[in-house]
Design a protein around this motif. Structure first.
Motif, short mmCIF file in Angstrom:
data_model
loop_
_atom_site.label_atom_id
_atom_site.label_comp_id
_atom_site.label_asym_id
_atom_site.label_seq_id
_atom_site.Cartn_x
_atom_site.Cartn_y
_atom_site.Cartn_z
N HIS A 81 -6.51 3.19 -8.38
CA HIS A 81 -7.95 3.40 -8.51
C HIS A 81 -8.24 4.89 -8.37
O HIS A 81 -7.80 5.52 -7.42
CB HIS A 81 -8.71 2.63 -7.43
N ALA B 171 0.83 -1.21 0.00
CA ALA B 171 0.00 0.00 0.00
C ALA B 171 0.86 1.26 0.00
O ALA B 171 0.37 2.36 -0.28
CB ALA B 171 -0.94 0.00 1.20
N MET C 60 -11.42 7.94 -8.73
CA MET C 60 -12.86 8.16 -8.75
C MET C 60 -13.11 9.56 -9.28
O MET C 60 -12.39 10.50 -8.90
CB MET C 60 -13.33 8.06 -7.31
N ALA D 156 -0.35 1.28 -5.81
CA ALA D 156 0.12 0.19 -4.95
C ALA D 156 1.01 -0.72 -5.80
O ALA D 156 0.78 -0.88 -6.99
CB ALA D 156 -1.06 -0.59 -4.40
N LEU E 122 -8.72 -2.40 -3.39
CA LEU E 122 -8.62 -0.95 -3.56
C LEU E 122 -10.01 -0.38 -3.30
O LEU E 122 -11.01 -0.92 -3.77
CB LEU E 122 -8.20 -0.60 -4.99
N LEU E 123 -10.07 0.73 -2.56
CA LEU E 123 -11.35 1.29 -2.15
C LEU E 123 -11.54 2.70 -2.68
O LEU E 123 -10.69 3.57 -2.45
CB LEU E 123 -11.42 1.31 -0.62
N GLY E 124 -12.62 2.93 -3.39
CA GLY E 124 -13.00 4.28 -3.79
C GLY E 124 -14.09 4.79 -2.86
O GLY E 124 -15.12 4.13 -2.71
N LEU F 167 -0.28 4.56 1.44
CA LEU F 167 -1.26 5.39 0.68
C LEU F 167 -0.65 6.73 0.28
O LEU F 167 -1.36 7.72 0.14
CB LEU F 167 -2.54 5.61 1.50
N PRO G 278 -5.58 -7.41 2.64
CA PRO G 278 -4.81 -6.16 2.68
C PRO G 278 -5.52 -5.05 1.87
O PRO G 278 -5.88 -5.27 0.72
CB PRO G 278 -3.47 -6.52 2.02
N LEU G 279 -5.69 -3.90 2.51
CA LEU G 279 -6.19 -2.73 1.77
C LEU G 279 -4.97 -2.07 1.13
O LEU G 279 -4.05 -1.64 1.81
CB LEU G 279 -6.88 -1.76 2.73
N LEU G 280 -4.96 -2.02 -0.20
CA LEU G 280 -3.74 -1.62 -0.91
C LEU G 280 -3.75 -0.17 -1.37
O LEU G 280 -2.70 0.42 -1.62
CB LEU G 280 -3.52 -2.52 -2.13
N GLY G 281 -4.92 0.40 -1.55
CA GLY G 281 -4.96 1.77 -2.05
C GLY G 281 -6.36 2.15 -2.43
O GLY G 281 -7.33 1.53 -1.99
N GLY G 282 -6.47 3.19 -3.25
CA GLY G 282 -7.78 3.65 -3.68
C GLY G 282 -7.81 5.15 -3.82
O GLY G 282 -6.79 5.78 -4.11
N ASP G 283 -8.98 5.71 -3.61
CA ASP G 283 -9.17 7.14 -3.83
C ASP G 283 -10.28 7.62 -2.89
O ASP G 283 -11.24 6.89 -2.66
CB ASP G 283 -9.57 7.39 -5.29
#
Lengths: 313, 313
Positions: A37, A20, A39, A28, B78-80, A23, B108-113
């Motif tokens: 990702h 990660a 949005m 990643a 990955l979480l938006g 962040l 594992p939470l790897l990333g996102g926006d």
């Protein structure tokens, strides 16, 4: 602190896996996989009257720019679509832009989800891009105190394009630079093995460069005269100190910003020739922290706003 | 045809890569990678007064259920986040549920926006889950005319739980089955090598089973008496034909539905013992198309609504 920043701070407590990267990176990096990702929301990241084809293009291109900054080759994407508004033609123009972008970048669309937003809610899209890269993909925090800083392409065109799109007089070709950014995929792959740190310029050259320095625990001195301007931009806005500061603090360039040891300069100049792409030396890192900027007239007083700051929205 | 269906049909023209599986499967399968993306919107997929912890849990669990249906092991997400509403406490309760779910499933939470939605717009989330599986992960269209159909766990609890959450009298434990589904990850991995076809039951047993049959180009005869009901569900709603039809047409079960050759029955029964999980034979595929359902009293007239149909929303 903004609501978003406070939220992301708490997310960091969950996102503890090394892939990660706290962040804090563009993407990643999990083994040889690079994942990002983004949005976008109508009324926040694009406007209802923006051409839908360009909205789709920009969604794809900005995600791929994150992959480019890690030296990765795109292997696929997943798209989340929250459809809205009364105008179904909008949807099809969006899809047409999506198709153009996927073809242009040889990006397979692998899946996703399509939902209808409640009546009156803004169109909302999320794109996950997946790339193949190296487990040693350059992070944004790897610059050393003796490294030098480079940027690809030209800076500030997109910022001028945005102003023109909003009604300022000027060449329409600059609007394209705002609406149809080109992710530097080929350059990113060629540069990655040579770079100590790399990121894309999305919020403005000065702010992004200072973020790289800060993340790396070093300082940075930048040469404003070296900031590469396009002939179009010079023709439209000139190239004096004010014009250069405007370019270096405007966002949406999606060029690559990277640090190498000074000894790599010859390799970079050779790359520039191979790629047929401007790559310009714009600064030197140093031990003592902070950002300073100079030009031929001397030290440049830093503008209050170095670029687009999410926290101040 | 709904706007979403028409949109997805056009998306299929872009998503031509084999890994996309024609956008007709629970997930994309790219080599050994299994990829899925789900989007949830306040007012559509959850309500403002739903517990935020449960919203987060369900977002994670339903995505992982898609991985389970392909026999994949989760490797990251990955979480938006589109934040909205005036209540920032909501955000932190959501994060608390996210943390619980990520820990529970070792995800594992790897990333996102993270973005802020415009004022008044609904909270909107997108989750991309990434799994490691087999390039031969079972699709939903692989059932043969002589195969038999199985389902894990019990069916209908979540549907009863939803009604109780909406005010009907009944045991609160059923609400948990609606709000906190358990993706069948371990079972999915064990079953995948034996299955000709597999999917999760999200819209209702009858509708999802008929979709598997239709995608596979075969027909299906189901035994309504075999549909596995929990003791809680039987205690609350009975087990007559009407109760069984209600269970088999309710959604949100997130159990696994899979087809095997009849010769694999012994292996499945052994698996059932190893996993300590109910796995029940609920139907037989056949050559002639369509769905028929019978019980001890004979043929069961099909209800007008076999489950949740996105097209009819």
């Amino acid at each position: 602190m903004s609501r978003e920043s406070a939220f992301i701070d708490r997310l960091r407590e969950i996102a503890t896996h090394p892939a990660a990267r706290g962040l804090r990176d563009d993407a990643a990096v999990l083994g040889g996989l690079v994942l990002t990702h983004d949005m976008i929301v109508e009324g926040v990241h694009f406007l209802p009257h923006d051409p839908p084809e360009d909205v789709a293009w920009k969604l794809v291109a900005t995600n791929l720019s994150d992959l480019a900054a890690k030296g990765a080759r795109p292997v696929g994407a997943l798209l989340g679509c929250g459809l809205g508004g009364a105008d179904e033609d909008w949807d099809y123009m969006f899809l047409s832009g999506l198709k153009t972008a996927c073809e242009r970048f040889a990006l397979p669309l692998l899946g996703g989800d399509t939902v209808s937003m409640p009546r009156g809610a803004p169109r909302t899209f999320g794109l996950t891009a997946l790339g193949a890269g190296s487990p040693d993909a350059p992070a944004r925090d790897g610059a050393g105190p003796d490294d030098i800083l480079w940027v690809t392409g030209t800076i500030g065109d997109a910022g001028l394009g945005l102003a023109i799109a909003q009604g300022e007089d000027g060449p329409r070709a600059l609007i394209d630079r705002y609406r149809r950014p080109e992710p530097r995929l080929e350059a990113g792959r060629a540069i990655a093995p040579l770079a100590h740190a790399m990121m894309d310029v999305s919020d403005g050259l000065l702010i992004d460069a200072s973020r790289m320095a800060e993340a790396s625990g070093v300082g940075l001195n930048m040469d404003l005269d070296a900031v590469p301007l396009s002939a179009l931009a010079i023709g439209h806005a000139g190239e004096d100190r004010a014009a250069r500061l405007r370019a270096a603090t405007a966002g949406d360039d999606y060029e690559l910003l990277f640090a190498t040891p000074a000894t790599a300069a010859e390799d970079i100049l050779r790359l520039r020739q191979d790629l047929g792409l401007r790559i310009t030396l714009v600064g030197r890192f140093r031990l003592w922290p902070g950002l300073s900027v100079h030009d031929v007239e001397g030290m440049v007083p830093l503008p209050r706003r170095l670029g687009y700051e999410h926290d101040r929205r």
